[in-house]
Write a protein that holds these residues in place. Sequence first.
Motif, short mmCIF file in Angstrom:
data_model
loop_
_atom_site.label_atom_id
_atom_site.label_comp_id
_atom_site.label_asym_id
_atom_site.label_seq_id
_atom_site.Cartn_x
_atom_site.Cartn_y
_atom_site.Cartn_z
N MET A 176 0.83 -1.21 0.00
CA MET A 176 0.00 0.00 0.00
C MET A 176 0.87 1.26 0.00
SD MET A 176 -3.14 -1.22 2.46
CE MET A 176 -2.27 -2.51 3.32
N GLN A 177 2.03 1.19 0.65
CA GLN A 177 2.95 2.32 0.63
C GLN A 177 3.52 2.56 -0.77
OE1 GLN A 177 5.31 0.71 4.16
NE2 GLN A 177 5.54 2.91 4.47
N LEU A 178 3.68 1.47 -1.53
CA LEU A 178 4.30 1.56 -2.86
C LEU A 178 3.30 1.85 -3.98
CD1 LEU A 178 6.67 -1.53 -2.50
CD2 LEU A 178 7.39 0.86 -2.62
N ALA A 179 2.02 1.87 -3.64
CA ALA A 179 0.99 1.99 -4.68
C ALA A 179 1.16 3.25 -5.52
CB ALA A 179 -0.39 1.95 -4.05
N LYS A 180 1.43 4.39 -4.90
CA LYS A 180 1.57 5.64 -5.66
C LYS A 180 2.83 5.63 -6.52
CE LYS A 180 -1.07 8.77 -2.67
NZ LYS A 180 -1.02 10.00 -1.84
N ALA A 208 -2.37 -1.30 -8.27
CA ALA A 208 -3.22 -1.59 -7.12
C ALA A 208 -2.40 -2.29 -6.04
CB ALA A 208 -4.39 -2.48 -7.55
N PRO A 209 -2.63 -1.97 -4.77
CA PRO A 209 -1.87 -2.61 -3.68
C PRO A 209 -1.91 -4.12 -3.72
CG PRO A 209 -3.11 -0.75 -2.83
CD PRO A 209 -3.54 -0.93 -4.26
N ILE A 210 -3.07 -4.69 -4.05
CA ILE A 210 -3.18 -6.15 -4.06
C ILE A 210 -2.28 -6.76 -5.14
CG2 ILE A 210 -5.13 -6.27 -5.67
CD1 ILE A 210 -4.75 -8.36 -2.45
N GLN A 211 -2.14 -6.03 -6.27
CA GLN A 211 -1.27 -6.50 -7.35
C GLN A 211 0.20 -6.43 -6.93
OE1 GLN A 211 -1.79 -4.33 -10.99
NE2 GLN A 211 -0.40 -5.62 -12.19
N ILE A 212 0.58 -5.33 -6.27
CA ILE A 212 1.95 -5.18 -5.79
C ILE A 212 2.27 -6.24 -4.74
CG2 ILE A 212 3.56 -3.65 -4.57
CD1 ILE A 212 1.95 -1.29 -5.74
N ALA A 213 1.31 -6.50 -3.86
CA ALA A 213 1.51 -7.51 -2.81
C ALA A 213 1.75 -8.89 -3.43
CB ALA A 213 0.31 -7.54 -1.88
N THR A 214 1.01 -9.19 -4.49
CA THR A 214 1.18 -10.48 -5.15
C THR A 214 2.56 -10.59 -5.79
OG1 THR A 214 -1.20 -10.57 -5.59
CG2 THR A 214 0.22 -12.03 -6.90
N LEU A 215 3.04 -9.49 -6.40
CA LEU A 215 4.38 -9.49 -7.01
C LEU A 215 5.46 -9.66 -5.94
CD1 LEU A 215 3.89 -6.58 -9.59
CD2 LEU A 215 4.15 -9.02 -10.11
N GLN A 261 -6.56 -8.82 1.27
CA GLN A 261 -7.11 -7.51 0.91
C GLN A 261 -6.90 -6.52 2.05
OE1 GLN A 261 -8.23 -6.44 -1.87
NE2 GLN A 261 -8.77 -8.25 -3.09
N PRO A 262 -6.69 -5.23 1.71
CA PRO A 262 -6.59 -4.66 0.35
C PRO A 262 -5.17 -4.69 -0.22
CG PRO A 262 -6.54 -2.91 1.96
CD PRO A 262 -6.68 -4.17 2.75
N GLY A 263 -4.24 -5.36 0.47
CA GLY A 263 -2.88 -5.44 -0.04
C GLY A 263 -1.87 -5.80 1.04
N PHE A 264 -2.34 -6.42 2.12
CA PHE A 264 -1.43 -6.85 3.17
C PHE A 264 -0.65 -8.08 2.75
CE2 PHE A 264 -4.58 -4.50 5.72
CZ PHE A 264 -3.73 -3.69 6.45
N ILE A 265 0.58 -8.16 3.23
CA ILE A 265 1.40 -9.36 3.05
C ILE A 265 1.59 -9.99 4.42
CG2 ILE A 265 3.61 -10.29 2.27
CD1 ILE A 265 3.88 -7.82 0.47
N ASN A 266 1.05 -11.19 4.59
CA ASN A 266 1.14 -11.90 5.87
C ASN A 266 2.20 -12.99 5.77
OD1 ASN A 266 -1.00 -10.31 6.76
ND2 ASN A 266 -2.54 -11.82 6.12
N LEU A 267 3.08 -13.00 6.75
CA LEU A 267 4.20 -13.95 6.74
C LEU A 267 4.11 -14.89 7.93
CD1 LEU A 267 5.53 -10.73 6.27
CD2 LEU A 267 7.07 -12.24 5.01
N TYR A 268 4.37 -16.16 7.66
CA TYR A 268 4.31 -17.18 8.70
C TYR A 268 5.72 -17.72 8.94
CZ TYR A 268 -0.72 -17.02 8.04
OH TYR A 268 -2.03 -16.61 7.96
N ILE A 269 6.10 -17.81 10.23
CA ILE A 269 7.45 -18.19 10.61
C ILE A 269 7.62 -19.70 10.68
CG2 ILE A 269 9.19 -18.01 12.46
CD1 ILE A 269 8.70 -15.43 10.87
N ASN A 270 8.77 -20.17 10.23
CA ASN A 270 9.17 -21.56 10.44
C ASN A 270 9.75 -21.62 11.85
OD1 ASN A 270 10.60 -23.97 10.63
ND2 ASN A 270 11.17 -23.96 8.47
N TRP A 271 8.92 -22.01 12.83
CA TRP A 271 9.32 -21.93 14.23
C TRP A 271 10.45 -22.90 14.58
CZ3 TRP A 271 8.38 -17.66 16.41
CH2 TRP A 271 7.23 -16.92 16.10
N GLY A 272 10.55 -23.97 13.84
CA GLY A 272 11.68 -24.88 14.06
C GLY A 272 13.00 -24.19 13.72
N GLN A 273 13.02 -23.43 12.63
CA GLN A 273 14.20 -22.64 12.27
C GLN A 273 14.48 -21.56 13.31
OE1 GLN A 273 16.54 -22.32 9.71
NE2 GLN A 273 16.03 -24.42 9.09
N TRP A 274 13.40 -20.89 13.74
CA TRP A 274 13.56 -19.83 14.74
C TRP A 274 14.20 -20.37 16.02
CZ3 TRP A 274 11.45 -19.44 19.66
CH2 TRP A 274 11.64 -18.21 20.30
#
Length: 623
Positions: free
Chosen positions: A51-55, A60-67, A89-102
């Motif tokens: 969403m910060q990079l949209a301008k 669209a933020p969702i397109q940038i998030a997918t890239l 939506q509307p363009g968040f990127i959610n990350l899940y941690i590999n807790w075994g690696q952590w």
Amino acid sequence: MISQLIVNRIEKSVQALFVELGVEDGAANIRIQIEQPAHLDHGDYSTNAAMQLAKVLRKAPIQIATLLKTKLEQDGNVDQLISRVEVAQPGFINLYINWGQWAQRQFQLPTHQAEKVVIEHTSINPNKSAHIGHLRNACIGDALVRMLRRTGFIVEVHNYIDDLGNQLADTVVGLLNITHKKEHDRFGDFCWDVYSSVNKAYQGKTNPQLIEERTNVLLSLEEGDENLSWVGLLVAERIVREHLEEMSAFGISYDLLVWESSIVREGFWTAAFSLLKGTKQFYKETEGKLEGCWVLKQASADEDAADAEHQADKVLVRSNGILTYTAKDIAYHLWKFGLLDQDFKYKRFADALWTTSGNGAGASYGKADMVINVIDYRQEYPQAMVKQALEILGYTEQADKLRHVSYGVVSLSPAAARELGIDTSDGKASYAMSGRQGIGIKISDLLDRMETVIENKRSDKSGLSSRIIAAAAIRYYLLRYNLSTEVVFDIQQATEITGNTGVYLMYAYARAVHILSRAESDFNMQPTVPDTIEQLEKAEYALLRQIAAWPDTLYAASRELSPNGICHYTHELAALFSNFYAACPILKAEEHKKPLRLWLTLKCKETIGDALSVLGLPTPNRM
């Protein structure tokens, strides 16, 4: 820190995306931020970078998030630390941690290259016993000391003793002129009543000579080597020793006592005065109500716009030759930063504590890279004047490194006020403490009262002493509020031992210690780091995420100079551990689940212990 690794990886993916799209680098001014979502279903970490990079990218933020998701997956997901990436939506990127690696990795806090910080806190006028408002200052300051040391700074702790000020002069006037008979256990408590009595005498105007004597005492204190100045010194030293004893009960200590009289008598102000006279902003008034005063011109071009109550703060030397507090503070700060070509003479005051009041051996203090002053919000203007003095002398770098940690004062709840005999019929929400009126809760009285409450509520008294628990409970109570918040002190609330309290946190730590001890003694089991962490139950997952957030929490709190963030984090961790303990059997767990749960208990114990140490609370094996 895990968050910094993820931020670095996202930044790298953003740069790669710009190259791929053939867009000139427009991300330089965009600061990538990540957070831990409140809902577990939204990932372990999340960012709104798209969403910060949209301008900039005009997509669209969702397109940038997918890239960006594709980039992150292509480039190895931060050394396999991220197990998967999702777009929402509307363009968040959610990350899940590999807790075994952590679990297998060690995450280090950023280094500070041996940067030295001088922290000044407590700094109580040495004229009477300390009250809970003073204790809030000391607890905040000591927590900052512990936080910054934990994050790699070299920290030097100062306690500034204003032995030339009005308050000490008032107490000396009272001791010499007002007969006061009442039984007291401590000299500071006696002076508490004397100070209140002399201020009432000033207001009553029945002894007009007292005001004149106050001026004489102030002049004598500053000049030294006279009967009155020696009386003032004896009073101040006795009170300071009582203050140090009180603070010691809360685990608070100092490296150096800086006496205001040393700043004057050892030529610090003379040196600062010489420097200031070389600037256009410092001059002697030749007319008007400030005639004869040496004044530091305010930064504002419109002098008439200055608040009238701040007019006196501009004056550094009064027409009668008496220095203002701000004048001496400017000289003190020039020394703190190593900008004066002179030093104090030091001697021992108590145990390992040094003081500037003496002719003893040399030592190495000051010469700070950063200075932090813990002073309540009412002193914002004088602090700004010190910063301004540094700036006009050309020390802009040092001025930028001068930090004022401002905080709200402590007032009394209606119930606490009534207990002290204050008329609360006007229905106010809070009542200000006033040393001049003798209104306030002394630290020693509060500690005695809290000790009794703890003692009466304990069934098992084989652990920490009730007094140590009481001090920890009071300390946490004063730290848990946002710095800017006025603490409306309620005795009943402060003496609670359940809920968001220091006692609750210490119980959580002791419980973890007990579980680990039983695992070793009853099952011959010691926690080991798991190779993989999969199929976590909800209580396990929530606890693990909170543990992982500790380095980021500590770093943010030290950067923002805000201990209450650590209080909030640790209370939440203790609550999650309590929920984990209730929902997930540990010692009675199925054999394949027991190792992970023991390891989680160990990590929780280590993390709560680290947080308690930073907050200045004990880490008890049993309560």
